[in-house]
Design a protein around this motif. Sequence first.
Motif, PDB file in Angstrom:
ATOM      1  N   THR A 161      -7.944  -7.315  -2.324  1.00 21.97           N
ATOM      2  CA  THR A 161      -8.700  -7.022  -0.842  1.00 21.97           C
ATOM      3  C   THR A 161     -10.070  -6.427  -1.456  1.00 21.97           C
ATOM      4  OG1 THR A 161      -7.542  -4.926  -0.922  1.00 21.97           O
ATOM      5  CG2 THR A 161      -6.842  -6.520   0.549  1.00 21.97           C
ATOM      6  N   ARG A 288     -13.158  -5.087   4.915  1.00 25.72           N
ATOM      7  CA  ARG A 288     -12.581  -4.700   3.548  1.00 25.72           C
ATOM      8  C   ARG A 288     -13.723  -4.129   2.711  1.00 25.72           C
ATOM      9  NH1 ARG A 288      -9.954 -10.192   4.224  1.00 25.72           N
ATOM     10  NH2 ARG A 288     -11.601 -10.999   2.808  1.00 25.72           N
ATOM     11  N   ALA A 329      -1.681  -4.922  -0.581  1.00 30.50           N
ATOM     12  CA  ALA A 329      -3.006  -5.652  -0.365  1.00 30.50           C
ATOM     13  C   ALA A 329      -2.799  -7.175  -0.448  1.00 30.50           C
ATOM     14  CB  ALA A 329      -3.872  -5.077  -1.482  1.00 30.50           C
ATOM     15  N   TYR A 333      -4.104  -9.525   2.296  1.00 29.87           N
ATOM     16  CA  TYR A 333      -5.246 -10.506   1.876  1.00 29.87           C
ATOM     17  C   TYR A 333      -5.040 -12.029   2.443  1.00 29.87           C
ATOM     18  CZ  TYR A 333      -8.830 -12.833  -0.624  1.00 29.87           C
ATOM     19  OH  TYR A 333      -9.782 -13.819  -1.095  1.00 29.87           O
TER      20      TYR A 333
END
Length: 493
Positions: A161, A288, A329, A333
Amino acid sequence: MQAVEVGRAVRITSLRHTHIADRPFIVIPLGLAGEACAPLAALVGSDRDAPELLVAPQPKNRTDRFQLTARFAGLLLPYLESFTEATEIHEVGRGAKKEQRVRCVDAPQLIVPSPGAASFLRLLGRSTRFRRTEGTFAVDPGVPRLGQWLTWFADQSEFTTSSLELALTRVLSAHWATGQSSVEDAHLHALMAWIDPPPGSDGPTAARWAEDPGNVPPAGPATDPVFDHTLVELYRAVDTAPDGRHRAAAIRQLEAQLLPQLRPTWEVMWRAIDLLRDLPPGGKVAPRWQGDRDRFTGFADYLVSGGLPQARREHASGAARRLARLEDAAARYEAERALDDPLVMAEYELTGEAVVGTVTGGEPDRIVRSAANRASLRPVITLTVPGLGRFRVGDEIRSPARPTQEARIMAVRGAGNGPYEIDLELSRGMGRSQLPPAPPGTVPVLGEEVCYTSMSFFSMPAALPDDEDTPWTHGGPPPQHQPTDDDANEAWE
């Protein structure tokens, strides 16, 4: 296969899923052959037209190595500090827990040619962050601070991310498919030959030409062995120079050999950045990057307050938390990319984790009553799809267009090769309304094409004990880290 057929890389996303900063800092490191982390040279800077060449005349000499890293620190640290000058106030939390915090308006971004270059910077950070600025073998004060920052950037780059440190070959491969293997895609010039071949050429021809070291020097951090051999005499000239004037002349000759080795990669990196900037960003890219700015602000404040260098090894509790964050993450993502990008979601259609169909019926005003006779709005829609994928009655699925709305499969009709009809009961994501009609746009209407997937859009981090509650089986509560002589002597001795 399409790339091979057309002789050019093919887009595998319709959007850009990585933030590209307005003023990135490019680092192209070059290491001495046969050494784990002996910097020979680097081409660095944030000005496209004015790169800075850093050279260690004799990489095996401790003084030359630390002079190069000191110059590197003199360029990178002011760049990083420039982002701490402008700040903004933002709110976090909700209700009574809401509080105001300060964060930097923007954050720095390091871009390297490949994962190999990123690993080189990680090693450089590890071998410099414990250096002493006083006493025997003292180094410039910027060297250990450089090491702390390089270690931090390397840690951030492990999170999918994060866009704080980017390896260009990895970013390009996430947006284009070439007609060569993933190993060959690690060669930046060959990868760019497929994505943006020169006029009058195609990807395969241009890639074969770029892979020849005689045509295009490698992008580092490793050099071509033949090129290394040509530097031996220049190293010897530096070592045996009778005075400063002759040594300076030998160093200029070395720089004259190294600049052409690095400059082609500098040019192709900026060309790649231009191509990425031309792609429209996904909707989750900006949020992000906002998280990246928060983390940059926190670490900059930590260093200003006298923060110690990162420990050589992470304690069990810290490692477990880091692993949980990495897993969260990665899952987040992938889900966000699919939410943003129909072309990415198409991959999940192929694996049966998503379907796209047309609303052909339903009961948008359906009401269900609980045992306590409480009425709740629970619309039902009928979705006609060409294939059923992995979906079964009772599954909970969601639509990227309405991520907060839950849908449960009530019935499936159809057989053989389809088409199939899926009855979905909808809940949540319709405001506070408990009675019909639902707010416009919250319930799919007849004729609307909708995508549904079994992917999880939200994840809950694993519950882990506090540091002080770490069990004895995992080392017990971690002590506060204090750098020791072993840390300072870990590398380059």
